[in-house]
Each structure stands twice: as C-alpha cells, then as structure tokens.
Design a protein around this motif. Sequence first.
Motif: not given
Length: 624
Positions: A235-239, A10-13
Amino acid sequence: MTDYDYDYEDLGLVAGLEIHQQLDTETKLFCGCPTDLREPDEAARTFTRFLHPTKSELGELDDAALEESRVEREFEYLAYDSTCLVEEDDEPPHELDHEARTVAMQIAELLDMNVVDEAHVMRKLVIDGSNTSGFQRSSLIAQEGEIQTSEGPVSVVDLMLEEESAQRVEERDDGVLYSLDRLGIPLVEIGTGPDISSPEQAREAAQTIGMLLRSTGKVKRGLGTIRQDVNVSIADGARVEIKGVQALDQIDEIVRFEVGRQAELVEIRDELQSRDASVGDVTDVTDVFEDSDSGVIRGALDAGGKVTAVPLYGFDGLVGRELQPDRRLGTELSDHAKRHGAGGIFHTDELPAYGVTEAEVESLRDAVDAGPEDAVAIVADDPETADLAIDAVAERAEVAIEEVPEETRGANDDGTTRYLRPLPGAARMYPETDVLTVDLDPSDVETPELLTEKVDRYQAEFGLDAGLAEQVAYGRTMPLFEEAVDAGIDATFAAGLLESTLTELRRDDVAVSELTDDHLLAVMHLVEDGDLAKEGVNDVLATIAENPSLTAEEAVEEAGLSGVSEDEVREAIAEVVERNSDQVEEQGMGAFSALMGEAMGALRGKADGEIVSDVLREEIQKRA
C-alpha cells in the motif's frame, strides 16, 4: 528484520505474474530457421552492432531505454550455419508462424480467454543487445481469462506471442557477446491481473499456469525455457517488476522478500523525513585518499582514476540497514553505481574497513562537511565512471527520502533481488510496419487434454498406479509414451522404460541424451514382438547411447543379446539345477529365489524373466 513474516493483508500486498514460455515449434516466429539450440563453438561467424534508443510515435523516449543507452556498449553476435538474414536484421520478418499461432490459441482456450480477431505485431524497444534489431516483436493473441487457486480466482489479462531474445554468452568490459540460436524462438507471455494477495497464492498461480502450458505438449522443457516475472507492491510502496525467476518454488520467497524490502524502505523514508534528511553536492575527494592503503582505492588512483563522494545528511545508520537477507540500503545505492560501470561503493556505515582507516573517514567527513548524524558514500574508479556512478548514487538517495521507487529488478539465486533499470513505460511500444496482420480463428483449434486429466486417464485406462501416472503425464517423455501405447506397446512397460530405466541409465553415466525417440520406440517394439527380453533393455540402450548410429537390431547383436529358443532356455536352466542338485533336493521350491538369479545370469538377458521363471519351477519340481 529477521523472520520476514508479515501480515500481507495489513500491508496491502498486491501481486501479479508474467509467465514467459518458449514454444516447441519446428521453426522460429518470423523465419523458417530451426528452433534447436547450438553450442557457441559451432558458430560459423560473428558480427557486431551498436544500438541506440528511438522515439515513440508521440516523440517520447522510454526511461529504461534511455538509461541503458548511457553506457556505450558493443554487442557481438554468434551466427551459425542455420542463421538467416531475418535474425541478423538484414531482411524483413516473415508472417507470424502458423504453428506458433495455433499453440498460442490452444493455450488461450485452456486459460478461458477470448482470442482477438486479428493479430497485430508491435515493436517493443529493447537496446540491451538481446535483439539485433533493437526491439522485440510482440503480438496480442487473447484477453480476459481466469484461473482458479485455493485462495480465489486470478484473472489473466492478456496472452502475447513474442520472439525470444538472444542468449547472453559473455559479459565484457565494453559490451556483451550473444548467441543467435535462441533469438526468434516463439514465446508466449501470459500476464495475470493484480489479484494475488499472498506469496503462497503467487506460487500456486504460477504452478497452475505451468501445468496448463505443459498440457499442450508443445512447450520446450529445461532450464531457461520458462521464466516468471513477478510484479509486487504494498500500500505505501510502489509497483516493482522482478525479472527472471527461473524456479517455481522460488516465487513465494521472492514475493516475501520484496514485501520486506518495501516495508523497510517505507520505514527508512519516514525516518529520513523526520530527520529532515537531504543529499549534498558531489565532491572530488581524491586528495583525502592519495596515500590510502585500500586495495580498491589504490588500484583506481594508480590507474589514473579519482575518488568522488556525496554527503547524505541525516542518513547515518540507515545506509547499513538490512532490507533483504545480506542486502542493505547501501547495496541499493551500489546497484545504481554498478549500472554505470563502477565496481560498487563504500559508505561510512561500514567504514573503517577494506583498508580505509579511521583517520581517512574523519578526513572524508570534514571534506564534505558531514557530521556524526550523516553518512557519506564514495566511488573510486576512472574519472568518467566515478562521476556517473556517484551521480546515480545521489539520485537514488534523494528518492529514498521521498518514496519507494517503481523499478525493474532482477531475481538472485537466493530469492533476493537487485536493481536493473527503471520500470518501462508505454513509450517503448510502437507498431511493426514490416509484418502484415493475421486473422485468428480459434474454432478449428483442438483443446488439449489437461495433465491432471491425463493422470486420471492413465490410471483408469492403462492401470498405472497414481505415482507412475503422474510421473509420465508431467514428464518430458509424455508425448513419446502416448505414441508408444498408440502403437500397441504395453503401457506399464513403456512407462517403466521412460521413467525408471532411463533414470537408472543416467545414474550409471550412460549418455541418455544420445537416445532419440526413434531409438526408444524401436527397442520397445523388439520387446513387444518377443525379439528382446525385458532384462536386456538396459544393455541394448547403453549400447545405442555409445554408438547412436546403430539400429536397435544391430545393438541387440552388439550386446550379445540375440534371443534364444525355448529348448536353449531349458538346457541352460537344467544345467543350473544340476549344479545345485543338493540344494534343490534339500529345499525344494525354497531354492527358487537363489537359482532364479543364477539362471538369469546364465542367460544374460537373452530370455524373458517370466519364461525363465516358469521353466525353472518345472525343473525344480522334477528334482524335488
């Protein structure tokens, strides 16, 4: 946030790995110096360097290198009698080491990768002092591989052959002390694709790659010889690249905690935007604290320093919000301040505390025009450091309003992470003009047997049980075990000596590190040839460990374990039986176990246990 358990789908890890493994070659990657590590007190001399960033071919400066250069530091290096001019950056590097290239191609084969036709060496800008030249040399060896995990395949994007960095010995106020013994050791860097979707899969992928690396028998073992970097994003974070994970069993926890950190930062961002948050101007607030009893602030001011502050409008309650266990947004701000030499920060979500009073907090808020819905961060240090640090805090706070930042972070022992520097870009790489290209031909490279295959073979061919077979195959002494059995040593005896006997000796505080492969092989041969009883092995090895210059034969004499004839064995056992004649007459063979221990003690490891057992049974039967 309490359990750090998430729905990763769901978080798009998305995660990937970079595995760095030192190779166990005779010489370093670009010179003929040995790859042995030395103790700092063995250094023959020292020299210093100051490093500065250089522009790429396109005239660009790398952000990570630029930030590193803002802190002026002197780097001192320990040089040894084995240190050459290449390591000091006073001579051009030599050709890529042939043995290192061969091992790298073996690893590529195990990872199902395509080896490139030519190896071209590149320079990777590094100005933290870990390389005397100011850059690390790296060469692409192979591409487009794959490994299998229980959660699906993970692609292997590239395999690089690099030179290891210098060993950091001591952090100083004005720089770093490095040791050159490690600099230049061949190192492979294996990068996976962003195909990992759970913490457990990250750990499994790293374990699989580690097994394949050890299967070559040509990688160094021990703390610091293998390091895992983990790239994590949601998904909403950053590398985010997390550097320096030492333990495989820490990878899943690090991924889990990083997912939590990014998820919390996303929520903080959304909350800050809903509050219309902003970052105010940096202000000198030394007057507010001129009579402060805070030890940190008082120490800075008494040394001629000052206190700087930045108002964080709309941040109240969020600076102290936990992102990872015992790490908060305030910790992130503090990490950026520390990068510029400050000891840390104070902020109003945690004040009054640390000697700062409620009245001083109110005066601080008034000085920067901060209301109850706002937070304030302060730095107390020498004037230059205080200015640099508070500016860094303000910049990081502004980013918190907009996004989760891309950055490089360092792994802590507890699985949390800390800010290191911006994520490096392409501007840090440029061609190495001092090293010729090398043709690569994998057709003559022998594919190593996998460790998993060795376990099966040791059971089938040598009759080892599954546990011992796995211990030997995955252990550091596996090459020595194979050399021993090839030389005719009994496999079960060799495995037991290398895995059990050496462990027993370590527990008895014997200096096992003094025992070389030649020592161990020589003792095995004495047993195999009947010149030493198995029961005397521990004493002989302990004797050699105490005096490594002894040969195995000399150690047998020194330990008083020279072999005895069968007649001498019979005589000694007959005396034992005679002393215990009443017990033998009453119990018959029931007395065997007690007398066996006494007989072995009487012979003090000079006779093989099987021979003693057979003779003792004969003597008991005569008396019974």
